[in-house]
Design a protein around this motif. Structure first.
Motif, PDB file in Angstrom:
ATOM      1  N   UNK A  68       0.833  -1.203   0.000  1.00  0.00           N
ATOM      2  CA  UNK A  68       0.000   0.000   0.000  1.00  0.00           C
ATOM      3  C   UNK A  68       0.867   1.251   0.000  1.00  0.00           C
ATOM      4  N   UNK A  69       0.456   2.231  -0.822  1.00  0.00           N
ATOM      5  CA  UNK A  69       1.177   3.491  -0.951  1.00  0.00           C
ATOM      6  C   UNK A  69       0.187   4.646  -0.952  1.00  0.00           C
ATOM      7  N   UNK A  70       0.665   5.807  -0.539  1.00  0.00           N
ATOM      8  CA  UNK A  70      -0.161   7.010  -0.581  1.00  0.00           C
ATOM      9  C   UNK A  70      -0.061   7.605  -1.982  1.00  0.00           C
ATOM     10  N   UNK A  71      -1.203   7.840  -2.594  1.00  0.00           N
ATOM     11  CA  UNK A  71      -1.251   8.472  -3.914  1.00  0.00           C
ATOM     12  C   UNK A  71      -1.294   9.983  -3.704  1.00  0.00           C
ATOM     13  N   UNK A  72      -0.258  10.659  -4.135  1.00  0.00           N
ATOM     14  CA  UNK A  72      -0.181  12.101  -3.925  1.00  0.00           C
ATOM     15  C   UNK A  72      -0.538  12.898  -5.178  1.00  0.00           C
ATOM     16  N   UNK A  73      -1.244  12.294  -6.101  1.00  0.00           N
ATOM     17  CA  UNK A  73      -1.609  12.967  -7.346  1.00  0.00           C
ATOM     18  C   UNK A  73      -2.468  14.199  -7.094  1.00  0.00           C
ATOM     19  N   UNK A  74      -3.444  14.093  -6.192  1.00  0.00           N
ATOM     20  CA  UNK A  74      -4.314  15.232  -5.915  1.00  0.00           C
ATOM     21  C   UNK A  74      -3.539  16.394  -5.311  1.00  0.00           C
ATOM     22  N   UNK A  75      -2.598  16.090  -4.425  1.00  0.00           N
ATOM     23  CA  UNK A  75      -1.768  17.141  -3.838  1.00  0.00           C
ATOM     24  C   UNK A  75      -0.917  17.818  -4.910  1.00  0.00           C
ATOM     25  N   UNK A  76      -0.390  17.010  -5.830  1.00  0.00           N
ATOM     26  CA  UNK A  76       0.429  17.546  -6.914  1.00  0.00           C
ATOM     27  C   UNK A  76      -0.398  18.468  -7.806  1.00  0.00           C
ATOM     28  N   UNK A  77      -1.602  18.044  -8.152  1.00  0.00           N
ATOM     29  CA  UNK A  77      -2.481  18.866  -8.984  1.00  0.00           C
ATOM     30  C   UNK A  77      -2.822  20.171  -8.276  1.00  0.00           C
ATOM     31  N   UNK A  78      -3.124  20.097  -6.984  1.00  0.00           N
ATOM     32  CA  UNK A  78      -3.444  21.297  -6.218  1.00  0.00           C
ATOM     33  C   UNK A  78      -2.247  22.248  -6.174  1.00  0.00           C
ATOM     34  N   UNK A  79      -1.067  21.709  -5.985  1.00  0.00           N
ATOM     35  CA  UNK A  79       0.143  22.520  -5.950  1.00  0.00           C
ATOM     36  C   UNK A  79       0.371  23.208  -7.300  1.00  0.00           C
ATOM     37  N   UNK A  80       0.167  22.480  -8.387  1.00  0.00           N
ATOM     38  CA  UNK A  80       0.339  23.055  -9.722  1.00  0.00           C
ATOM     39  C   UNK A  80      -0.680  24.170  -9.975  1.00  0.00           C
ATOM     40  N   UNK A  81      -1.919  23.961  -9.546  1.00  0.00           N
ATOM     41  CA  UNK A  81      -2.939  24.999  -9.709  1.00  0.00           C
ATOM     42  C   UNK A  81      -2.563  26.263  -8.949  1.00  0.00           C
ATOM     43  N   UNK A  82      -2.030  26.105  -7.747  1.00  0.00           N
ATOM     44  CA  UNK A  82      -1.595  27.264  -6.964  1.00  0.00           C
ATOM     45  C   UNK A  82      -0.466  28.013  -7.673  1.00  0.00           C
ATOM     46  N   UNK A  83       0.462  27.261  -8.238  1.00  0.00           N
ATOM     47  CA  UNK A  83       1.561  27.891  -8.972  1.00  0.00           C
ATOM     48  C   UNK A  83       1.052  28.659 -10.191  1.00  0.00           C
ATOM     49  N   UNK A  84       0.112  28.077 -10.913  1.00  0.00           N
ATOM     50  CA  UNK A  84      -0.451  28.755 -12.082  1.00  0.00           C
ATOM     51  C   UNK A  84      -1.208  30.020 -11.684  1.00  0.00           C
ATOM     52  N   UNK A  85      -1.901  29.961 -10.546  1.00  0.00           N
ATOM     53  CA  UNK A  85      -2.604  31.148 -10.071  1.00  0.00           C
ATOM     54  C   UNK A  85      -1.619  32.255  -9.713  1.00  0.00           C
ATOM     55  N   UNK A  86      -0.518  31.897  -9.074  1.00  0.00           N
ATOM     56  CA  UNK A  86       0.516  32.878  -8.728  1.00  0.00           C
ATOM     57  C   UNK A  86       1.131  33.497  -9.983  1.00  0.00           C
ATOM     58  N   UNK A  87       1.388  32.677 -10.985  1.00  0.00           N
ATOM     59  CA  UNK A  87       1.956  33.188 -12.234  1.00  0.00           C
ATOM     60  C   UNK A  87       0.969  34.131 -12.912  1.00  0.00           C
ATOM     61  N   UNK A  88      -0.291  33.765 -12.896  1.00  0.00           N
ATOM     62  CA  UNK A  88      -1.316  34.587 -13.533  1.00  0.00           C
ATOM     63  C   UNK A  88      -1.451  35.961 -12.819  1.00  0.00           C
ATOM     64  N   UNK A  89      -1.331  35.944 -11.490  1.00  0.00           N
ATOM     65  CA  UNK A  89      -1.415  37.196 -10.721  1.00  0.00           C
ATOM     66  C   UNK A  89      -0.236  38.113 -11.060  1.00  0.00           C
ATOM     67  N   UNK A  90       0.939  37.547 -11.248  1.00  0.00           N
ATOM     68  CA  UNK A  90       2.138  38.322 -11.558  1.00  0.00           C
ATOM     69  C   UNK A  90       2.030  38.979 -12.936  1.00  0.00           C
ATOM     70  N   UNK A  91       1.346  38.322 -13.864  1.00  0.00           N
ATOM     71  CA  UNK A  91       1.177  38.884 -15.216  1.00  0.00           C
ATOM     72  C   UNK A  91       0.142  39.962 -15.168  1.00  0.00           C
TER      73      UNK A  91
END
Length: 118
Positions: A95-118
């Protein structure tokens, strides 16, 4: 490495049956959150299965994973009863922890930050 047809078939059967087993044993709801089978990956020899678990609003995913690992023998016994006519041997479950949702959430936050800077 690409999965073979038989690997995909066995993984699909295991995923379906494991979801039902988790619900029946009360493992789907733990620590105020929900646990589900994100995916199952199986080795080409069909002896080892990696079960990736998705934790939604679980207070402590690591302790929940340990609790599931402690009941692995019970899960495997239930699984063996369900698939005994489909498989020659029951794969070893890891058994392993699937961190895909955390990764997607992190990427969305990064994209939001980039969009705010533009």
């Amino acid at each position: 490495m690409l999965e073979g047809k038989r690997q995909k078939q066995v993984a699909a059967v295991l995923e379906k049956d494991l979801n039902e087993i988790f619900q029946r044993l009360g493992l789907a709801m733990m620590d105020g959150g929900m646990i589900s089978i994100a995916s199952v990956k199986i080795t080409p020899d069909l002896f080892d299965a990696r079960v990736y678990l998705s934790f939604f609003k679980v207070a402590d995913p690591i302790s929940a994973l340990k609790a599931i690992e402690e009941r692995a023998w019970e899960i495997k016994r239930e699984l063996a009863a369900r698939v005994k006519h489909q498989l020659r041997s029951i794969p070893k479950l890891s058994f392993y922890i699937d961190d895909t949702l955390e990764y997607v959430d992190k990427m969305e936050q990064l994209f939001k930050e980039i969009k705010k800077k533009d």
